[in-house]
Design an enzyme around this catalytic site. Structure first.
Site, short mmCIF file in Angstrom:
data_model
loop_
_atom_site.label_atom_id
_atom_site.label_comp_id
_atom_site.label_asym_id
_atom_site.label_seq_id
_atom_site.Cartn_x
_atom_site.Cartn_y
_atom_site.Cartn_z
N ASP A 1 3.36 4.96 6.56
CA ASP A 1 3.71 5.68 5.33
C ASP A 1 4.99 5.13 4.72
O ASP A 1 5.08 4.89 3.50
CB ASP A 1 3.87 7.17 5.62
CG ASP A 1 2.57 7.82 6.05
OD1 ASP A 1 1.52 7.14 6.01
OD2 ASP A 1 2.61 9.00 6.43
N TYR B 1 -2.55 15.91 16.51
CA TYR B 1 -2.02 14.55 16.41
C TYR B 1 -1.36 14.15 17.72
O TYR B 1 -1.62 13.08 18.26
CB TYR B 1 -1.01 14.53 15.26
CG TYR B 1 -0.34 13.20 14.99
CD1 TYR B 1 -0.91 12.28 14.11
CD2 TYR B 1 0.86 12.86 15.59
CE1 TYR B 1 -0.28 11.07 13.84
CE2 TYR B 1 1.49 11.66 15.33
CZ TYR B 1 0.92 10.77 14.45
OH TYR B 1 1.54 9.58 14.19
#
Length: 393
Positions: free
Chosen positions: A178, A227
């Site tokens: 990201d 996650y």
């Protein structure tokens, strides 16, 4: 200096309301959508994101001391701290991203100065389009510029500092993708990133296709715990496979053939997790080859296969994401669609033939809203530029 657009003018007007005088700079950092390559970044793998035309902006001016004062327009809250006394803020959570970036930049050897400014973002929060990276990178550019150190770090180094901030100050165990695409994206290109070496390659986005992003507007409440669980399962898979493949250090090093040959070393659930990551790395490289060959149908096929793998093997899809993907695929002109981001909610992305964007958009509003009783949001962003800094003087 670039021409000042309406949004920058509006943020400047807010600056004038909360501070005396005028700002000197604007730092802009975009969100991203990942075309393909999900849950591969923390496995040293490959990803293929695109920077969006949604961003976080910081309009600011330097101070002569070590104090940082930032007003967040959409949150109507302040981050106000001393660079010599950085401490996690339980009350104003977004401020931790700013403090974390400051901490990481100084850890990297950059002596900072204070600044004051206004922060504003139009990346939908909680959508999986990485508003957090946009906040981190725009703050990093602002802090460096305020200190007169804009050239002190390379783009990859800025991205690494921002990732370090999120990992070790904010406490989110994210990969590098990201921050990297927010820093280094380029208009008209996707970015192939090797998450081990941090080598990258700009991949031309095809002229004959567009992206359509559908925001499910569904909760992502399971995303963080799942996650961390998936990361642990991947690490377990590597540890068990090393008994037969001692040269590997991450799933990036394993081929599908090797995984199949040694699947007996793994529990069924760990095998499925590994099968997704190994196959996803291969799909990323296949997508790059298909884009180079102009084979949009193959890109769409690989995107569809990615979603099925994320749904069945990695189990990070959701009813809402599956409904969004089905709605996209029902439309004429949709070449392929998949969830994007960590999963459990957020967004899906479709590759669409140029000129068919409206058909896909209409199908989303018609079919997704009926099946989920949720009114979605739809974006049709171009592949946009990465982070940049402009003078306002």
């Amino acid at each position: 200096m670039q021409p000042i657009d309406k949004r920058t003018e509006e943020i400047q007007a807010e600056f004038a309301k909360v501070f005396d005088g005028s700002p000197t700079h604007v730092a802009i950092a975009p969100g991203r959508v990942n075309l393909i390559g999900e849950h591969t970044d923390y496995n040293d793998g490959f990803v293929l994101p695109v920077a969006l035309d949604r961003d976080v902006r910081v309009i600011f001016r330097p101070r002569n001391d070590r104090r940082v004062r930032l007003y967040a327009l959409e949150f109507d809250t302040w981050a106000d701290f001393d660079l010599d006394a950085l401490a996690f803020d339980e009350e104003v959570f977004w401020a931790n991203y700013t403090m974390g970036v400051a901490w990481a930049l100084e850890e990297a050897g950059v002596k900072l100065r204070g600044l004051e400014g206004v922060v504003s973002g139009n990346i939908p929060r909680g959508s999986g389009l990485s508003s957090s990276a946009g906040l981190e990178i725009s703050n990093a550019l602002a802090l460096l510029a305020a200190a007169g150190k804009s050239e002190a770090l390379t783009g990859p180094q800025i991205a690494q500092a921002a990732q370090r901030a999120e990992n070790h100050f904010v406490g989110v165990n994210c990969g590098i993708m990201d921050q990297f695409i927010s820093t280094l994206g380029e208009e008209g290109y996707a970015l192939l990133i090797d998450c081990r070496s941090l080598d990258y390659q700009r991949v031309p986005f095809p002229d004959g296709a567009s992206l359509v992003i559908g925001n499910t507007k569904a909760s992502r409440s399971l995303a963080n715990s799942a996650y961390n669980e998936r990361r642990a399962q991947c690490e377990e898979g590597v540890a068990r496979l090393q008994s037969a493949l001692p040269e590997i250090t991450a799933l990036r090093d394993v081929t599908s053939a090797q995984l199949e040959a040694h699947k007996g070393l793994l529990s069924p659930i760990v095998y499925r997790r590994c099968r997704h990551v190994v196959g996803e790395n291969e799909r990323v490289m296949g997508t790059v080859a298909a884009l180079a060959a102009g084979d949009l149908e193959e890109v769409g096929r690989l995107m569809n296969a990615s979603h099925e793998s994320l749904r069945d093997d990695y189990e990070v899809s959701s009813e809402a994401l599956d409904a969004m993907v089905a709605a996209m695929r029902s439309a004429l002109g949709c070449l392929g669609a998949r969830l994007t981001g960590a999963g459990f909610g957020g967004c899906a992305v479709a590759l669409v033939r140029k000129g068919q964007e409206r058909a896909v958009r209409d199908a989303i509003f018609e079919n997704y809203s009926k099946s989920m009783n949720i009114w979605p949001e739809v974006y049709t962003p171009p592949a946009s530029a990465g982070a940049r800094l402009f003078s306002l003087e």
